[in-house]
Enzyme design. Structure first.
Site, PDB file in Angstrom:
ATOM      1  N   CYS A 176       9.072   7.378   6.185  1.00  0.00           N
ATOM      2  CA  CYS A 176       8.758   6.390   5.147  1.00  0.00           C
ATOM      3  C   CYS A 176       9.840   6.441   4.075  1.00  0.00           C
ATOM      4  O   CYS A 176      10.026   7.470   3.421  1.00  0.00           O
ATOM      5  CB  CYS A 176       7.393   6.681   4.524  1.00  0.00           C
ATOM      6  SG  CYS A 176       6.958   5.537   3.183  1.00  0.00           S
TER       7      CYS A 176
ATOM      8  N   GLU B 137      -4.415   2.141  -0.774  1.00  0.00           N
ATOM      9  CA  GLU B 137      -3.768   1.941  -2.074  1.00  0.00           C
ATOM     10  C   GLU B 137      -2.873   0.711  -2.042  1.00  0.00           C
ATOM     11  O   GLU B 137      -2.602   0.146  -0.983  1.00  0.00           O
ATOM     12  CB  GLU B 137      -2.917   3.176  -2.428  1.00  0.00           C
ATOM     13  CG  GLU B 137      -1.785   3.400  -1.415  1.00  0.00           C
ATOM     14  CD  GLU B 137      -0.910   4.600  -1.732  1.00  0.00           C
ATOM     15  OE1 GLU B 137      -1.381   5.531  -2.414  1.00  0.00           O
ATOM     16  OE2 GLU B 137       0.261   4.598  -1.291  1.00  0.00           O
TER      17      GLU B 137
ATOM     18  N   HIS C 134       0.663  -0.864  -4.624  1.00  0.00           N
ATOM     19  CA  HIS C 134       1.596  -0.575  -5.722  1.00  0.00           C
ATOM     20  C   HIS C 134       2.738  -1.561  -5.634  1.00  0.00           C
ATOM     21  O   HIS C 134       2.895  -2.265  -4.625  1.00  0.00           O
ATOM     22  CB  HIS C 134       2.091   0.868  -5.642  1.00  0.00           C
ATOM     23  CG  HIS C 134       2.296   1.371  -4.243  1.00  0.00           C
ATOM     24  ND1 HIS C 134       3.263   0.845  -3.400  1.00  0.00           N
ATOM     25  CD2 HIS C 134       1.653   2.316  -3.507  1.00  0.00           C
ATOM     26  CE1 HIS C 134       3.202   1.465  -2.238  1.00  0.00           C
ATOM     27  NE2 HIS C 134       2.228   2.350  -2.261  1.00  0.00           N
TER      28      HIS C 134
ATOM     29  N   HIS D  43      -2.758  -1.030   1.713  1.00  0.00           N
ATOM     30  CA  HIS D  43      -2.321  -0.438   2.977  1.00  0.00           C
ATOM     31  C   HIS D  43      -2.979   0.916   3.188  1.00  0.00           C
ATOM     32  O   HIS D  43      -3.314   1.627   2.237  1.00  0.00           O
ATOM     33  CB  HIS D  43      -0.792  -0.313   3.033  1.00  0.00           C
ATOM     34  CG  HIS D  43      -0.189   0.469   1.910  1.00  0.00           C
ATOM     35  ND1 HIS D  43      -0.037  -0.040   0.649  1.00  0.00           N
ATOM     36  CD2 HIS D  43       0.294   1.735   1.857  1.00  0.00           C
ATOM     37  CE1 HIS D  43       0.522   0.866  -0.138  1.00  0.00           C
ATOM     38  NE2 HIS D  43       0.731   1.962   0.570  1.00  0.00           N
TER      39      HIS D  43
ATOM     40  N   HIS E  73       7.282   0.045   0.988  1.00  0.00           N
ATOM     41  CA  HIS E  73       7.521   1.092   1.982  1.00  0.00           C
ATOM     42  C   HIS E  73       8.197   0.472   3.203  1.00  0.00           C
ATOM     43  O   HIS E  73       7.812  -0.620   3.639  1.00  0.00           O
ATOM     44  CB  HIS E  73       6.216   1.707   2.494  1.00  0.00           C
ATOM     45  CG  HIS E  73       5.413   2.465   1.491  1.00  0.00           C
ATOM     46  ND1 HIS E  73       5.938   3.445   0.698  1.00  0.00           N
ATOM     47  CD2 HIS E  73       4.101   2.415   1.188  1.00  0.00           C
ATOM     48  CE1 HIS E  73       4.976   3.953  -0.054  1.00  0.00           C
ATOM     49  NE2 HIS E  73       3.848   3.342   0.210  1.00  0.00           N
TER      50      HIS E  73
HETATM   51 MN    MN Z   1       1.714   3.629  -0.492  1.00  0.00          MN
END
Ligand code: MN
Length: 146
Positions: free
Chosen positions: A116, A62, A64, A102, A68
């Site tokens: 995370c 994914e 976005h 990632h 992270h």
């Molecule tokens: Mn992610």
């Protein structure tokens, strides 16, 4: 605002924290659990999570806009960040910048567990469409030597 001490119990479980199968639309991940250890508020609006990818499993591929910050605290595996796959192991640190593809993979015999940190307010992840998958395949084809 009250402080908190949340004790580790055993085997990567924390007191008062539920272990959730990591659910998203579809089934684009394998063998992943999530524990939300802390949700920040005020001037630290983040969530502090622990993810665990079972042996042979992987997280969703994914991207976005939110970022992270990750630290491995169990086992090891591999991570895709952008167009680079890197081995990762205990206490390695990973940063996923905005809009960067990632995926985490537990490639060995042991689970891959990582902390995370993510913004409490965040956009919905994007999955690759057919054109983007074709770009991945093209990049891999350019990488391969035989
Ligand atoms: Mn992610």
């Amino acid at each position: 605002m009250k402080g908190m001490v949340r004790h580790h119990q055993t085997d990567y479980r924390w007191e008062g924290v539920d272990v959730h199968p990591y659910k998203e639309e579809g089934t684009h991940f394998r063998n992943v659990t999530r524990q939300t250890l802390w949700k920040g508020e005020g001037n630290l609006p983040v969530e502090f999570r622990y993810f665990e990818v079972g042996a042979g499993g992987h997280s969703t591929l994914e991207r976005h806009d939110h970022q992270h910050a990750v630290m491995v605290i169990r086992g090891g595996g591999e991570v895709l960040v952008g167009d680079t796959v890197s081995p990762i192991g205990m206490f390695d640190m990973v940063h996923i910048p905005p809009m960067t593809w990632h995926q985490f993979r537990a490639t060995g015999e042991v689970p891959l567990g990582f902390l995370c940190v993510v913004s409490a307010e965040r956009d919905r992840p994007q999955r690759p469409d057919d054109a983007q998958v074709a770009e991945f395949v093209q990049a891999a084809a350019e990488f391969v030597r035989r």
